[in-house]
Enzyme design. Structure first.
Site, PDB file in Angstrom:
ATOM      1  N   SER A 208       0.815  -1.220   0.000  1.00  0.00           N
ATOM      2  CA  SER A 208       0.000   0.000   0.000  1.00  0.00           C
ATOM      3  C   SER A 208       0.848   1.269   0.000  1.00  0.00           C
ATOM      4  O   SER A 208       0.305   2.369  -0.062  1.00  0.00           O
ATOM      5  CB  SER A 208      -0.950   0.008   1.205  1.00  0.00           C
ATOM      6  OG  SER A 208      -0.225   0.020   2.419  1.00  0.00           O
ATOM      7  N   HIS A 209       2.175   1.134   0.052  1.00  0.00           N
ATOM      8  CA  HIS A 209       3.048   2.307   0.046  1.00  0.00           C
ATOM      9  C   HIS A 209       4.054   2.292  -1.096  1.00  0.00           C
ATOM     10  O   HIS A 209       4.968   3.114  -1.115  1.00  0.00           O
ATOM     11  CB  HIS A 209       3.789   2.418   1.386  1.00  0.00           C
ATOM     12  CG  HIS A 209       2.897   2.825   2.506  1.00  0.00           C
ATOM     13  ND1 HIS A 209       2.271   1.917   3.321  1.00  0.00           N
ATOM     14  CD2 HIS A 209       2.488   4.043   2.929  1.00  0.00           C
ATOM     15  CE1 HIS A 209       1.528   2.559   4.212  1.00  0.00           C
ATOM     16  NE2 HIS A 209       1.641   3.846   3.993  1.00  0.00           N
TER      17      HIS A 209
ATOM     18  N   ASP B 279      -4.371  -0.143   3.340  1.00  0.00           N
ATOM     19  CA  ASP B 279      -4.832  -1.527   3.281  1.00  0.00           C
ATOM     20  C   ASP B 279      -6.350  -1.597   3.110  1.00  0.00           C
ATOM     21  O   ASP B 279      -6.862  -2.509   2.443  1.00  0.00           O
ATOM     22  CB  ASP B 279      -4.403  -2.275   4.545  1.00  0.00           C
ATOM     23  CG  ASP B 279      -2.910  -2.552   4.570  1.00  0.00           C
ATOM     24  OD1 ASP B 279      -2.290  -2.551   3.487  1.00  0.00           O
ATOM     25  OD2 ASP B 279      -2.361  -2.763   5.665  1.00  0.00           O
TER      26      ASP B 279
END
Length: 340
Positions: free
Chosen positions: A51-52, A192
């Protein structure tokens, strides 16, 4: 960390880095900023922090295209006090300012025993563990935190007020990567939940509530309602602490103020980050301190099924060096559109 994507385009870490640099420079970043952001994203992809990684690239591009972030920013770094490194990021993205300021923070910590980096006026859309790990690579203990936009309801409340407000912590080790954890004070990281919504699966109970304040496992309903802190009032108290240390203390935004500053543009969060560095040598003999810490780590690992925080990331890091990573189709299409 989200589920590992399986359906998409497989890239090496070098290819992912070059793709990010190409997209960012196309839309307003100079090369130095683009490379710093790309390095940060590839650290996330390598460690399975999906997610990053490139998932955040379209968000960065959107922020650049609207002229919110300064893609050519250069951080202004000053020692405001012996143990306080004061940084103005010039409305740029955080990675370049972090890379420039952490060596200054490390020097201040060695001189004073402890030191704080007040990183202000940046756009922060990344995980905290990379900077915690970077501080540990100087032989220092690290603690970092940052707010974002109001996503999380306070204890007993039903409307967003706090950011997901992550806290990162790093402990150096001899001959191996530092022990680092990075966790949201929310029950689940915002990214997430966004991945769950994109991929069409539910999230666990206790993650959030819908717009009417009712508990739900539907990520789309939570994104329209509010997230919840982990552990009820305990996690909410930590979120409150993050707001104060990363906002009023260093002269930057609360999460609600970052949202007002955004003005509905849905760009990356603009605000600050608080990083504390501690020099083992000022507390005692570093080897004795580290050996004492290793005793605790060994006891954790002695229990069947137990592992140290960050071990899964390190396993992913080894694997990604040879196998690369998968960019899910929605992210791939969004990046392709930005490059068209």
């Amino acid at each position: 960390m989200g589920r590992a994507p399986t359906d998409g385009v497989r890239l090496t870490l070098a290819q992912g880095h070059d793709l990010a640099v190409k997209a960012l420079t196309r839309h307003g970043c100079d090369l130095e900023n683009a490379q710093a952001i790309a390095r940060n994203m590839m650290r996330a992809e390598a460690d399975g922090s999906y997610s990053h990684g490139l998932f955040r690239l379209p968000w960065c591009i959107h922020t650049l295209k609207l002229g919110r972030a300064n893609g050519a920013a250069r951080p202004g770094i000053a020692r405001r006090a012996p143990g306080l490194v004061w940084v103005d990021g010039g409305r740029g993205f955080a990675p370049l300012a972090q890379e420039a300021a952490i060596p200054v923070l490390a020097q201040a910590a060695r001189e004073n025993g402890v030191a704080v980096l007040a990183l202000r006026n940046v756009y922060h859309v990344a995980a905290l563990w990379p900077e915690c790990e970077s501080v540990c690579e100087h032989g220092l203990v690290s603690l970092a935190m940052t707010p974002s936009f109001p996503y999380v309801a306070p204890a007993g409340g039903n409307r967003p007020l706090y950011g997901t407000n992550p806290i990162g912590f790093g402990w150096p080790r001899r001959g191996r990567p530092p022990m680092v954890f990075d966790q949201a004070s929310a029950a689940m990281a915002r990214g997430d939940i966004m991945l769950a919504a994109r991929d069409g699966h539910a999230v666990p109970e206790g993650v959030g509530i819908d717009a009417e304040g009712r508990p739900t496992t539907d990520p789309n309903a939570i994104l329209k309602g509010a997230q919840l802190a982990f552990g009820g009032y305990k996690g909410a108290a930590l979120a409150l602490m993050v707001e104060l240390l990363s906002g009023p203390l260093i002269g930057d935004f609360l999460s609600i103020e970052a949202e007002a500053d955004d003005g509905g543009t849905r760009c990356a969060p603009h605000g600050g980050e608080f990083i504390l560095a501690m020099d083992l040598a000022r507390f005692g003999d570093p080897e004795t301190i580290l050996a004492h810490g290793e005793r605790l780590f060994a006891e954790i690992e002695r229990q069947p099924g137990a592992r140290l925080p960050g071990d899964r990331r390190l396993d992913n890091r080894k694997r990604s060096q040879t196998e690369g990573f998968v960019v899910p189709k929605p992210t791939w299409h969004a990046i392709a559109a930005a490059l068209a």
